[in-house]
Design an enzyme around this catalytic site. Structure first.
Site, PDB file in Angstrom:
ATOM      1  N   LYS A  51       5.131  -0.554  12.796  1.00  0.00           N
ATOM      2  CA  LYS A  51       5.018   0.520  11.551  1.00  0.00           C
ATOM      3  C   LYS A  51       3.165   1.177  12.329  1.00  0.00           C
ATOM      4  O   LYS A  51       3.683   2.702  11.625  1.00  0.00           O
ATOM      5  CB  LYS A  51       3.631  -0.676  10.869  1.00  0.00           C
ATOM      6  CG  LYS A  51       4.342  -1.844  10.233  1.00  0.00           C
ATOM      7  CD  LYS A  51       3.924  -2.940   9.368  1.00  0.00           C
ATOM      8  CE  LYS A  51       5.002  -3.700   9.108  1.00  0.00           C
ATOM      9  NZ  LYS A  51       3.923  -4.694   8.511  1.00  0.00           N
ATOM     10  N   ILE A 111       0.764  -1.065  -0.031  1.00  0.00           N
ATOM     11  CA  ILE A 111       0.630  -0.019  -0.283  1.00  0.00           C
ATOM     12  C   ILE A 111       1.109   0.692   0.005  1.00  0.00           C
ATOM     13  O   ILE A 111       1.612   1.380   1.112  1.00  0.00           O
ATOM     14  CB  ILE A 111      -0.512   0.014   1.679  1.00  0.00           C
ATOM     15  CG1 ILE A 111      -1.796  -1.458   1.180  1.00  0.00           C
ATOM     16  CG2 ILE A 111      -1.991   0.835   1.072  1.00  0.00           C
ATOM     17  CD1 ILE A 111      -2.826  -1.592   3.179  1.00  0.00           C
ATOM     18  N   ASP A 155       5.230  -6.140  15.714  1.00  0.00           N
ATOM     19  CA  ASP A 155       5.451  -5.671  13.733  1.00  0.00           C
ATOM     20  C   ASP A 155       5.060  -4.309  13.364  1.00  0.00           C
ATOM     21  O   ASP A 155       4.890  -3.783  13.086  1.00  0.00           O
ATOM     22  CB  ASP A 155       5.664  -6.874  12.996  1.00  0.00           C
ATOM     23  CG  ASP A 155       6.183  -6.577  11.666  1.00  0.00           C
ATOM     24  OD1 ASP A 155       6.863  -6.291  10.681  1.00  0.00           O
ATOM     25  OD2 ASP A 155       4.606  -6.750  10.731  1.00  0.00           O
TER      26      ASP A 155
HETATM   27  N1  LIG Z   1       6.163  -9.972   7.825  1.00  0.00           N
HETATM   28  C1  LIG Z   1       5.328  -8.569   7.626  1.00  0.00           C
HETATM   29  C2  LIG Z   1       5.328  -8.500   6.634  1.00  0.00           C
HETATM   30  C3  LIG Z   1       5.179  -7.071   6.115  1.00  0.00           C
HETATM   31  O1  LIG Z   1       5.699  -6.251   6.469  1.00  0.00           O
HETATM   32  C4  LIG Z   1       4.120  -8.822   7.831  1.00  0.00           C
HETATM   33  O2  LIG Z   1       2.979  -9.726   8.003  1.00  0.00           O
HETATM   34  O3  LIG Z   1       3.511  -7.819   7.207  1.00  0.00           O
HETATM   35 NA    NA Z   2       3.723   0.858   1.983  1.00  0.00          NA
END
Ligand SMILES: N[C@@H](CC=O)C(=O)O
Ligand code: NA
Ligand SMILES: NC(=O)C1=CN([C@@H]2O[C@H](COP(=O)(O)OP(=O)(O)OC[C@H]3O[C@@H](n4cnc5c(N)ncnc54)[C@H](OP(=O)(O)O)[C@@H]3O)[C@@H](O)[C@H]2O)C=CC1
Length: 425
Positions: free
Chosen positions: A205, A136, A201
């Site tokens: 972000k 995205i 993760d």
């Molecule tokens: N492991 C991450 C890969 C992308 O950032 C996810 O599953 O979103």
């Molecule tokens: Na992106």
């Protein structure tokens, strides 16, 4: 026509797709940028494993200096992942005046500011569109299309692996382990999937999204982060019966002059757009004071979608090289924000409790709720195989401060345990 040679560090899920796209889509890129782009050198750990994967003329090596010392290579893509040695790799590349494109959210969330300063000092570009929500195009959209608007909330599904797992648990009634294994096989998960399933993760972000949306760096240590590894199949089914889908959401919201950011499982009403985002797809909802609610949807993980974001950065860098405008930050917005009072963070909650199935236990719970000034709108009780009952509740709106008081009070009662407390959107 002028050539721009590219170095690639990492040839896994994303790297091999970057190689494929640069090789196969070069005509269009050339048409747009006026430059012929090609990959000259690839750095991996295991040269023998990868030798046959590259076209003739591309060097495969385990020595980063082959790129660092090559004056012909102007742009380097880092898709090896992890904080170390990726940080040292990017530092060496920037000091060697190479422009860097990376998909590495772990590194950008923890050392992005430092690396951006180093890039500027070396008049280099450092871009990382692929680091948030894979395919995205969200970061450049916030930089350009939201430049003048005042963003009040950015929230969404920003991890593909966990959304894939939750979708399979809900729709196909797969076990958590079965779904995780398939997500790894498909290349969505990180090499160690702990950060995916524990929400880290997604938190990385949200740190990057907050930086772009609010101009502020939120420390991961100041964020409540919960993953999906403890979600029970029973919660997935119960949420469904209440009319909700459980999604792992990142939320970063302006409250007064502060920003509240959190990652955790959230019950999303089934008619809400975020409830319809399935499999490895992601969706980021950005609310601006002027524009209102906007939604950006697409694949959040996977080789080619992520490579497309990497290529968009490569094209941007190439345009900057052509125009002589390299060395500007990917994100220029910087602002001071205050602290958020937990009494001002208000949501309804889904509470899952295990309590002794005996007279008076429910009364103890309702007394605590009364003491903290909270109440509930829905309740379901089911008998367990032992002497206990599972009680699931949807509360009316309550604050994070009240939730914290509830947890403290419940921890003092040994016949009642709180198994889950998820926000309800
Ligand atoms: N492991 C991450 C890969 C992308 O950032 C996810 O599953 O979103
Ligand atoms: Na992106
Ligand atoms: N997979 C996805 O869907 C997405 C991934 N990302 C990010 O992209 C990056 C790459 O992910 P992905 O492609 O899945 O990872 P993979 O594990 O598939 O590939 C990693 C590659 O990097 C190489 N590598 C690892 N460590 C070193 C090292 N010390 N020196 C040289 N080479 C090294 C590996 O070499 P070798 O094979 O020889 O071991 C491998 O080729 C990560 O930052 C990830 O978070 C972002 C969005 C989506």
């Amino acid at each position: 026509m002028d050539e721009i040679k590219i170095g690639l560090v990492g040839l896994g899920t994303v790297g091999s797709s970057v190689l494929k796209m640069v090789t196969e889509n070069s005509d269009k890129v050339q048409n747009i940028t006026g430059r012929n782009l090609s990959i000259k050198t690839v750095v991996v750990r295991n040269v023998a494993k990868h030798q046959a994967e590259v076209p003739a003329g591309v060097t495969v090596t385990d020595d980063l200096n082959t790129i660092v010392d090559d004056p012909e290579i102007k742009i380097v893509v880092e898709v090896m992942g992890g904080v170390h040695p990726a940080k040292e790799v990017i530092t060496a590349l920037l000091n060697a005046k190479k422009h860097v494109v990376t998909a590495n959210k772990d590194l950008i969330a923890s050392a992005g500011e430092e690396l951006a300063a180093l890039a500027k000092q070396n008049h280099c570009d450092l871009m990382y569109e692929a680091s948030v929500a894979g395919g995205i195009p969200i970061l450049r959209t916030i930089v350009t299309s939201f430049a003048a608007d005042y963003i009040t909330e950015v929230k969404g599904i920003v991890n593909g692996t966990t959304n894939y797992i939750l979708t399979q648990m809900q729709r196909k009634h797969w076990s958590y382990d079965q779904a995780l294994m398939k997500a790894q096989e498909l290349g969505f998960a990180e090499s160690d999937p702990t950060n995916d399933v524990e929400g880290i993760d997604a938190a990385y972000k949200m740190v990057i999204l907050s930086q772009f949306s609010y101009g502020t760096h939120i420390k991961l240590s100041n964020m409540a982060v919960e993953g999906i590894s403890t979600i029970q199949q029973a919660d997935v089914q119960q949420a469904d019966a209440f009319g909700y889908t459980i999604k792992l959401l990142g939320i970063a919201r302006r409250i007064d002059d502060g920003v509240f950011a959190e990652v955790g499982p959230v019950l999303v009403p089934q008619d809400h757009p975020l409830a319809t985002i399935n499999n490895e797809n992601n969706a980021v909802m950005v609310t601006g004071q002027a524009v209102g609610e906007t939604l950006f949807y697409g694949p959040g993980a996977g080789g080619l979608p992520t490579a497309n974001s990497v290529l968009s950065d490569i094209v941007s860098v190439t345009k900057n090289i052509v125009l002589g405008t390299t060395g500007n930050s990917f994100n220029n917005y910087q602002s001071q924000v205050g602290k958020v009072d937990p009494r001002d963070v208000i949501y309804p909650y889904y509470l899952s409790l295990k309590m002794l199935d005996a007279p008076g236990e429910m009364l103890k719970f309702t007394q605590i709720m009364t003491q903290i000034g909270a109440s509930f709108s829905q309740i379901v009780q089911t008998k367990n195989d032992d002497q206990t009952a599972r009680v699931v509740i949807i509360t009316h709106e309550m604050s994070k401060a009240q939730l914290s008081d509830l947890k403290t009070s419940l921890s003092q009662i040994n016949t009642i345990s709180l198994l889950a407390a998820y926000k309800v959107l």
